[in-house]
Scaffold this motif. Structure first.
Motif, short mmCIF file in Angstrom:
data_model
loop_
_atom_site.label_atom_id
_atom_site.label_comp_id
_atom_site.label_asym_id
_atom_site.label_seq_id
_atom_site.Cartn_x
_atom_site.Cartn_y
_atom_site.Cartn_z
N MET A 1 -13.35 4.18 -13.68
CA MET A 1 -14.55 3.53 -13.18
C MET A 1 -14.18 2.23 -12.48
O MET A 1 -13.17 1.61 -12.82
N THR A 2 -14.99 1.82 -11.51
CA THR A 2 -14.86 0.58 -10.72
C THR A 2 -13.61 0.58 -9.82
O THR A 2 -13.35 -0.41 -9.16
N GLN A 3 -12.87 1.68 -9.76
CA GLN A 3 -11.68 1.71 -8.88
C GLN A 3 -11.97 2.42 -7.56
O GLN A 3 -11.12 3.14 -7.03
N GLU A 4 -13.18 2.20 -7.04
CA GLU A 4 -13.60 2.94 -5.84
C GLU A 4 -12.68 2.66 -4.65
O GLU A 4 -12.32 3.58 -3.92
N VAL A 5 -12.35 1.41 -4.43
CA VAL A 5 -11.55 1.06 -3.25
C VAL A 5 -10.15 1.67 -3.36
O VAL A 5 -9.66 2.30 -2.40
N GLU A 6 -9.52 1.55 -4.54
CA GLU A 6 -8.19 2.13 -4.75
C GLU A 6 -8.23 3.65 -4.51
O GLU A 6 -7.31 4.21 -3.91
N ARG A 7 -9.30 4.28 -5.01
CA ARG A 7 -9.43 5.73 -4.85
C ARG A 7 -9.48 6.11 -3.37
O ARG A 7 -8.86 7.09 -2.94
N CYS A 8 -10.21 5.34 -2.58
CA CYS A 8 -10.31 5.63 -1.14
C CYS A 8 -8.96 5.42 -0.46
O CYS A 8 -8.58 6.21 0.42
N GLN A 9 -8.25 4.36 -0.86
CA GLN A 9 -6.94 4.10 -0.25
C GLN A 9 -5.96 5.22 -0.58
O GLN A 9 -5.21 5.68 0.28
N GLN A 10 -6.03 5.69 -1.82
CA GLN A 10 -5.21 6.81 -2.28
C GLN A 10 -5.50 8.06 -1.43
O GLN A 10 -4.59 8.73 -0.95
N ALA A 11 -6.78 8.33 -1.24
CA ALA A 11 -7.19 9.51 -0.47
C ALA A 11 -6.74 9.37 0.98
O ALA A 11 -6.23 10.32 1.59
N MET A 12 -6.88 8.17 1.52
CA MET A 12 -6.51 7.94 2.92
C MET A 12 -5.01 8.14 3.12
O MET A 12 -4.58 8.72 4.12
N ALA A 13 -4.23 7.67 2.15
CA ALA A 13 -2.76 7.84 2.23
C ALA A 13 -2.40 9.33 2.27
O ALA A 13 -1.49 9.74 3.00
N GLN A 14 -3.12 10.14 1.52
CA GLN A 14 -2.87 11.58 1.50
C GLN A 14 -3.18 12.21 2.86
O GLN A 14 -2.45 13.07 3.34
N VAL A 15 -4.28 11.76 3.46
CA VAL A 15 -4.65 12.28 4.79
C VAL A 15 -3.58 11.89 5.81
O VAL A 15 -3.15 12.70 6.62
N LYS A 16 -3.15 10.64 5.73
CA LYS A 16 -2.12 10.16 6.67
C LYS A 16 -0.80 10.90 6.48
O LYS A 16 -0.02 11.04 7.42
N ALA A 17 -0.57 11.40 5.25
CA ALA A 17 0.63 12.20 4.99
C ALA A 17 0.44 13.66 5.43
O ALA A 17 1.33 14.49 5.22
N GLY A 18 -0.73 13.96 6.03
CA GLY A 18 -0.92 15.28 6.61
C GLY A 18 -1.67 16.28 5.75
O GLY A 18 -1.74 17.47 6.08
N HIS A 19 -2.27 15.83 4.64
CA HIS A 19 -2.98 16.75 3.74
C HIS A 19 -4.50 16.59 3.88
O HIS A 19 -5.02 15.50 3.69
N ASP A 20 -5.19 17.70 4.15
CA ASP A 20 -6.66 17.65 4.06
C ASP A 20 -7.02 17.28 2.62
O ASP A 20 -6.48 17.87 1.67
N THR A 21 -7.91 16.33 2.48
CA THR A 21 -8.18 15.76 1.16
C THR A 21 -9.68 15.69 0.89
O THR A 21 -10.46 15.34 1.77
N CYS A 22 -10.06 16.06 -0.35
CA CYS A 22 -11.44 15.88 -0.80
C CYS A 22 -11.54 14.65 -1.68
O CYS A 22 -10.81 14.54 -2.68
N LEU A 23 -12.45 13.77 -1.36
CA LEU A 23 -12.80 12.66 -2.23
C LEU A 23 -14.13 13.06 -2.87
O LEU A 23 -15.13 13.25 -2.18
N ILE A 24 -14.11 13.20 -4.20
CA ILE A 24 -15.26 13.79 -4.91
C ILE A 24 -16.25 12.70 -5.32
O ILE A 24 -15.86 11.65 -5.83
N SER A 25 -17.53 12.97 -5.11
CA SER A 25 -18.60 12.08 -5.53
C SER A 25 -19.59 12.92 -6.31
O SER A 25 -19.77 14.10 -6.00
N SER A 26 -20.23 12.36 -7.32
CA SER A 26 -21.29 13.15 -7.97
C SER A 26 -22.57 12.98 -7.17
O SER A 26 -22.70 12.07 -6.35
N GLY A 27 -23.51 13.88 -7.36
CA GLY A 27 -24.77 13.81 -6.63
C GLY A 27 -24.52 13.93 -5.14
O GLY A 27 -23.78 14.81 -4.69
N ASP A 28 -25.14 13.05 -4.37
CA ASP A 28 -24.87 12.96 -2.94
C ASP A 28 -23.93 11.79 -2.72
O ASP A 28 -24.14 10.72 -3.30
N PRO A 29 -22.88 11.94 -1.90
CA PRO A 29 -21.91 10.85 -1.73
C PRO A 29 -22.49 9.65 -1.00
O PRO A 29 -21.91 8.57 -1.03
N GLY A 30 -23.65 9.82 -0.35
CA GLY A 30 -24.21 8.77 0.48
C GLY A 30 -25.19 7.86 -0.23
O GLY A 30 -25.77 6.97 0.38
#
Lengths: 240, 240
Positions: A55-84
């Protein structure tokens, strides 16, 4: 193009996942998310790289996901409910630089909670989070006052937190300056899951001890009523 | 027990239908709905009894569906988006007598519209319909004033109607008494469908002639900004 998908999985029950969310989760080799949400889709994740965080590590989670995309992997960042809505879509777009981001909408907690108890939203409505982690409580208090005066159906998220267990009592005290004590209120836990539970009550009779951090609280407008155990807000106003 | 299912089909694209909505539509022998929504799921309806009706016939549609349930047929009453927001759930429960009714939530238009343009909702937000068919315009006007003062992200439904083509101009005039002319605004048509279209603009520069009855209008809060063509509302307020 390698893509970061910010995916809303809905309330948690598999049946409320959209076809698109399911397809994207199946197609992506990397899945990133808050541990409890990842558990809800664990059976879909065999053979994938799964990166969980707290919990509360939203920014780190996004950076982690972004690093995976930059490494060439399609990545899902999971949100409950609606992500918006109080979800990961905003942070992901704030953090994202030079990558493709797609938002996959889902069934928001307000709608799964509403479906459990009847049709309490129906008309003009608002959502207010009582968490003051990122928003000053004075702003939240002004929102409650205006929401009551606007006669919106009001959905409260985060009605309790460890830091301030009496947020909901305080919010209701404000609302009662404007709204009838008989206004119907629904308290809903784990909406859209097999173990969902709810209470229908009134603004004057909320069982505060029953409410926890994940409870969704729906407060009717001046026209809301209860019929055969269902909370209903009519589509409009009876014109005199 | 024979059941009336009030089913949200989401924005229309098949991919945004939930598993539950799809299962229920497949399982029910009778499908009732507003003609354009039925067309969106036409390929799922082979061999079923399909009862369609026109706009503003919500009550008749519910009575028709209820009669089918009483005759022993599981029946789907179709709603676009989520059935619990400006949809069929409320009317169905108001009209229902002595039958089992289940609400099947879906992806609401506000969330599919938001997903098209970025993450404009994210924080406390409200929805207001500008249709005065069932709600006096004085009530709508008060809601706009309070919504602006509450600094909600505001989603407007039904921004235009045949009877009053200038509703949106008038609403924006009210909002501009409280909000910056530079507030980001998204105008979204056919969100969640392959032919979705949108414009990102500001409160002072809305292309009113481009807006039609089905356009969803999302107006940012004081923190909303545009980055790389995406509209983003941060999760909270920058604490000074």
């Amino acid at each position: 193009m390698t893509t970061l998908y910010v995916v809303g999985i809905g309330p948690g029950g598999r049946e409320h996942l959209t076809g698109k969310a399911l397809d994207v989760i199946r197609a992506c080799p990397v899945i990133v998310g808050y541990t409890p949400y990842i558990e809800l889709i664990r059976d879909l994740l065999d053979g994938k790289t799964v990166l969980t965080s707290g919990m509360t590590q939203e920014v780190e989670r996004c950076q982690q996901a972004m690093a995976q995309v930059k490494a060439g992997h399609d990545t899902c960042l999971i949100s409950s409910g609606d992500p918006g809505l109080y979800g990961m879509a905003g942070v992901a777009l704030e953090v994202a630089e030079g990558i493709d981001v797609e938002i996959v909408p889902g069934v928001s907690a307000m709608f799964s909670a509403a479906a459990e108890v009847g049709a309490p939203l129906m008309h003009d409505c608002c959502t207010i989070s009582l968490s003051d982690r990122l928003t000053p409580f004075a702003v939240i208090e002004q929102r409650l006052r205006h929401a009551a005066q606007a006669d919106f159906v009001i959905t409260l998220y985060n009605p309790k937190s460890r830091g301030r267990p009496d947020h909901l009592e305080y919010a209701v005290e404000i609302l009662r300056q404007y709204k009838s004590p008989y206004t119907p209120v629904a308290l809903v836990k784990r909406a859209g899951r097999p173990d969902a539970e709810y209470q229908l009550t009134t603004l004057a009779n909320i069982a505060y001890e029953w409410v926890d951090m994940q409870t969704v609280v729906i407060i009717g407008n001046s026209q809301t009523y209860v019929k055969d155990g269902r909370m209903i807000t009519p589509r409009g106003y009876r014109l005199a």
